[in-house]
Write a protein that holds these residues in place. Structure first.
Motif, PDB file in Angstrom:
ATOM      1  N   GLU A  36       8.431 -19.328  16.045  1.00 40.55           N
ATOM      2  CA  GLU A  36       8.817 -19.982  17.292  1.00 40.55           C
ATOM      3  C   GLU A  36       7.730 -19.764  18.362  1.00 40.55           C
ATOM      4  N   ILE A  37       7.554 -20.757  19.224  1.00 42.74           N
ATOM      5  CA  ILE A  37       6.611 -20.634  20.336  1.00 42.74           C
ATOM      6  C   ILE A  37       7.308 -21.050  21.625  1.00 42.74           C
ATOM      7  N   GLU A  38       6.665 -20.688  22.736  1.00 48.88           N
ATOM      8  CA  GLU A  38       7.133 -21.100  24.049  1.00 48.88           C
ATOM      9  C   GLU A  38       6.009 -21.870  24.727  1.00 48.88           C
ATOM     10  N   LEU A  39       6.364 -23.010  25.299  1.00 50.19           N
ATOM     11  CA  LEU A  39       5.405 -23.877  25.983  1.00 50.19           C
ATOM     12  C   LEU A  39       5.706 -23.906  27.476  1.00 50.19           C
ATOM     13  N   SER A  40       4.647 -23.960  28.304  1.00 54.56           N
ATOM     14  CA  SER A  40       4.871 -24.258  29.708  1.00 54.56           C
ATOM     15  C   SER A  40       5.289 -25.724  29.824  1.00 54.56           C
ATOM     16  N   ARG A  41       5.825 -26.095  30.958  1.00 58.07           N
ATOM     17  CA  ARG A  41       6.251 -27.487  31.147  1.00 58.07           C
ATOM     18  C   ARG A  41       5.084 -28.458  30.972  1.00 58.07           C
ATOM     19  N   VAL A  42       3.926 -28.093  31.497  1.00 59.48           N
ATOM     20  CA  VAL A  42       2.775 -28.992  31.393  1.00 59.48           C
ATOM     21  C   VAL A  42       2.360 -29.160  29.936  1.00 59.48           C
ATOM     22  N   GLU A  43       2.328 -28.079  29.183  1.00 55.07           N
ATOM     23  CA  GLU A  43       1.968 -28.168  27.767  1.00 55.07           C
ATOM     24  C   GLU A  43       2.981 -29.016  27.006  1.00 55.07           C
ATOM     25  N   ALA A  44       4.262 -28.794  27.279  1.00 53.81           N
ATOM     26  CA  ALA A  44       5.299 -29.566  26.593  1.00 53.81           C
ATOM     27  C   ALA A  44       5.199 -31.041  26.920  1.00 53.81           C
ATOM     28  N   ALA A  45       4.935 -31.362  28.183  1.00 53.71           N
ATOM     29  CA  ALA A  45       4.793 -32.766  28.571  1.00 53.71           C
ATOM     30  C   ALA A  45       3.619 -33.416  27.849  1.00 53.71           C
ATOM     31  N   HIS A  46       2.534 -32.682  27.687  1.00 53.62           N
ATOM     32  CA  HIS A  46       1.384 -33.249  26.992  1.00 53.62           C
ATOM     33  C   HIS A  46       1.688 -33.525  25.525  1.00 53.62           C
ATOM     34  N   LEU A  47       2.390 -32.620  24.885  1.00 51.92           N
ATOM     35  CA  LEU A  47       2.765 -32.859  23.492  1.00 51.92           C
ATOM     36  C   LEU A  47       3.754 -34.016  23.362  1.00 51.92           C
ATOM     37  N   LEU A  48       4.660 -34.140  24.330  1.00 51.41           N
ATOM     38  CA  LEU A  48       5.561 -35.299  24.339  1.00 51.41           C
ATOM     39  C   LEU A  48       4.778 -36.590  24.477  1.00 51.41           C
ATOM     40  N   PHE A  49       3.825 -36.605  25.405  1.00 53.08           N
ATOM     41  CA  PHE A  49       3.036 -37.812  25.655  1.00 53.08           C
ATOM     42  C   PHE A  49       2.258 -38.222  24.412  1.00 53.08           C
ATOM     43  N   ARG A  50       1.758 -37.235  23.677  1.00 54.52           N
ATOM     44  CA  ARG A  50       0.993 -37.512  22.462  1.00 54.52           C
ATOM     45  C   ARG A  50       1.876 -37.880  21.273  1.00 54.52           C
ATOM     46  N   GLY A  51       3.186 -37.684  21.409  1.00 54.12           N
ATOM     47  CA  GLY A  51       4.075 -37.946  20.285  1.00 54.12           C
ATOM     48  C   GLY A  51       4.179 -36.802  19.314  1.00 54.12           C
ATOM     49  N   ASP A  52       3.660 -35.625  19.675  1.00 57.99           N
ATOM     50  CA  ASP A  52       3.732 -34.473  18.791  1.00 57.99           C
ATOM     51  C   ASP A  52       5.076 -33.762  18.883  1.00 57.99           C
ATOM     52  N   PHE A  96     -11.048 -29.174  25.351  1.00 52.26           N
ATOM     53  CA  PHE A  96     -10.811 -27.777  25.699  1.00 52.26           C
ATOM     54  C   PHE A  96      -9.397 -27.356  25.345  1.00 52.26           C
ATOM     55  N   TYR A  97      -9.251 -26.115  24.906  1.00 48.52           N
ATOM     56  CA  TYR A  97      -7.953 -25.474  24.845  1.00 48.52           C
ATOM     57  C   TYR A  97      -7.709 -24.818  26.199  1.00 48.52           C
ATOM     58  N   LEU A  98      -6.453 -24.910  26.682  1.00 47.16           N
ATOM     59  CA  LEU A  98      -6.113 -24.343  27.973  1.00 47.16           C
ATOM     60  C   LEU A  98      -4.845 -23.524  27.882  1.00 47.16           C
ATOM     61  N   SER A  99      -4.726 -22.568  28.795  1.00 48.44           N
ATOM     62  CA  SER A  99      -3.482 -21.809  28.948  1.00 48.44           C
ATOM     63  C   SER A  99      -3.164 -21.692  30.424  1.00 48.44           C
ATOM     64  N   PRO A 100      -1.886 -21.640  30.778  1.00 48.56           N
ATOM     65  CA  PRO A 100      -1.537 -21.321  32.167  1.00 48.56           C
ATOM     66  C   PRO A 100      -2.096 -19.950  32.542  1.00 48.56           C
ATOM     67  N   ALA A 101      -2.612 -19.847  33.760  1.00 49.35           N
ATOM     68  CA  ALA A 101      -3.242 -18.598  34.182  1.00 49.35           C
ATOM     69  C   ALA A 101      -2.213 -17.660  34.810  1.00 49.35           C
ATOM     70  N   TRP A 105       1.731 -16.056  29.525  1.00 44.86           N
ATOM     71  CA  TRP A 105       0.842 -16.867  28.696  1.00 44.86           C
ATOM     72  C   TRP A 105      -0.492 -16.160  28.477  1.00 44.86           C
ATOM     73  N   PRO A 106      -1.212 -16.504  27.416  1.00 44.79           N
ATOM     74  CA  PRO A 106      -2.490 -15.825  27.121  1.00 44.79           C
ATOM     75  C   PRO A 106      -3.458 -15.848  28.298  1.00 44.79           C
ATOM     76  N   GLY A 107      -3.466 -16.948  29.063  1.00 47.88           N
ATOM     77  CA  GLY A 107      -4.389 -17.035  30.198  1.00 47.88           C
ATOM     78  C   GLY A 107      -4.075 -16.080  31.317  1.00 47.88           C
ATOM     79  N   GLY A 108      -2.877 -15.486  31.297  1.00 46.52           N
ATOM     80  CA  GLY A 108      -2.518 -14.540  32.338  1.00 46.52           C
ATOM     81  C   GLY A 108      -3.265 -13.230  32.251  1.00 46.52           C
TER      82      GLY A 108
END
Length: 392
Positions: A36-52, A96-101, A105-108
């Motif tokens: 299982e993973i946890e996505l930020s809202r922005v990450e989830a929206a991007h995957l929705l937009f891509r159809g993933d 680029f791969y990104l993470s919330p800062a 999240w890893p970027g924190g």
């Protein structure tokens, strides 16, 4: 069939093979127990937009919704969601791969300021490796932006048409190689907004690039150099410039005792504050720092800046192009993105680097006595920030 997610608080959880599918292979989200993973809202929206993702359930008993509904709900629930999503999607499209800062999240763990929204990793790096390329601060066109502490950040400005302009902010300290020592003594006359030295040695202008000669066709006067008030105040504070007279407003007789009463530095500083207000101390502080760094600052008026700088002046006859435009601002200054973009665009158009000098003058100018000889300028803290356009 693509997996669905479940909104929990301000994050979206995805089960099944989500870890392998999204985190391990493409750096989305953060791993939880098992797969299982946890996505930020922005990450989830991007995957929705891509159809993933096929959909996201907004609560435990609701049917999953698609991108449009999730985007609108997230924009209502999360500050600046729309502009942050646009930047996230653009950088993802650039590879680029990104993470919330922020934690968890890893970027924190990147140790970036709170104002940073995302960290973008080096191409080929993942959140596991932590090789950060860009600490990204997202800014809407109509927001304001604190000037202090910008060095080290990547600014992503989203305009009203959703276009994105990237800027790199770095520490912009200026160091020159101009080898010139002013003469031990100069005598001048303080006029309304400048000082004239009638018998200036040739090197003052020719090698030190101080002031501007009084010249003209068939001129019978030689050796006269006009100094700006910041140039004169700096030379006077260093004990080089003395004043034989001071002229105030039109109609006033020359005052031959002003310098004797207060000292030449205090007289020039007082005049600078009278004609320019509280900005004079900040500009004087920056001027002195630049001269101390062996750079030559001259007026940047033609470029809409406070100074232009020359790093290595040997003679004015063989003058190089100036390298920087310097704009002096208060340490608490807040940019409008439009203002910042205009300065950076103009500097780039004339092939110069745009540097902002954030200046905190101890005590400010308010309440300072006319006898102050520029101590506030000498003691000022200056933070240098260079800002330029960037193509990630």
């Amino acid at each position: 069939m693509q997996p669905t997610g479940q909104l929990r608080g301000d994050a979206v959880r995805v089960a099944g093979d989500a870890r392998q599918r999204f985190y391990d292979s493409r750096g989305y989200g953060r791993p939880l127990d098992g797969n299982e993973i946890e996505l930020s809202r922005v990450e989830a929206a991007h995957l929705l937009f891509r159809g993933d993702l096929s959909g996201i359930a907004l609560d435990a008993d609701a049917d999953p919704v698609g991108f449009e509904r999730f985007f609108v709900e997230s924009a209502a629930a999360t500050d600046r969601f729309a502009v942050r999503y646009l930047v996230y999607a653009d950088l993802r499209d650039r590879g680029f791969y990104l993470s919330p800062a922020r934690e968890p999240w890893p970027g924190g763990s990147a140790g970036v300021p709170d104002a940073v929204d995302f960290v973008a990793y080096q191409r080929g790096s993942t959140p596991d490796t932590g090789d950060v390329k860009y600490p990204v601060q997202v800014v809407g066109e109509r927001e304001s932006l604190a000037a202090a502490g910008l060095a080290g950040r990547t600014l992503a400005v989203v305009d009203e048409e959703s276009d994105i302009t990237y800027f790199a902010a770095t520490a912009g300290r200026i160091d020159g190689e101009t080898d010139y020592e002013p003469p031990e003594r100069l005598d001048g006359v303080l006029l309304s907004d400048r000082v004239v030295v009638w018998d200036a040695p040739d090197g003052l202008y020719e090698r030190g690039f101080y002031g501007q000669p009084l010249t003209g066709r068939a001129a019978a006067v030689e050796g006269a150099v006009q100094l700006s008030l910041v140039e004169a105040a700096s030379l006077a504070a260093d004990g080089v410039l003395s004043l034989s007279a001071s002229v105030g407003t039109a109609g006033d007789a020359p005052d031959t005792g002003a310098a004797d009463r207060d000292g030449p530095a205090a007289a020039v500083v007082a005049r600078g504050r009278a004609v320019e207000g509280e900005r004079f101390d900040r500009r004087l502080a920056v001027y002195k720092r630049l001269r101390e760094a062996d750079a030559v600052p001259k007026t940047g008026f033609k470029f809409g800046a406070d100074f232009r700088t020359y790093l290595d002046v040997e003679t004015v006859d063989d003058l190089p192009h100036s390298e920087h435009l310097v704009r002096v601002v208060d340490a608490d200054h807040r940019f409008s993105p439009r203002e910042m973009s205009l300065d950076v665009r103009l500097a780039g158009g004339v092939r110069k680097e745009m540097v902002f000098a954030l200046t905190a003058v101890e005590g400010g100018s308010d309440g300072m006595t006319p006898t102050d000889d520029g101590d506030a300028a000498r003691d000022a803290d200056v933070e240098w920030v260079s800002i330029g356009r960037l193509t990630p």
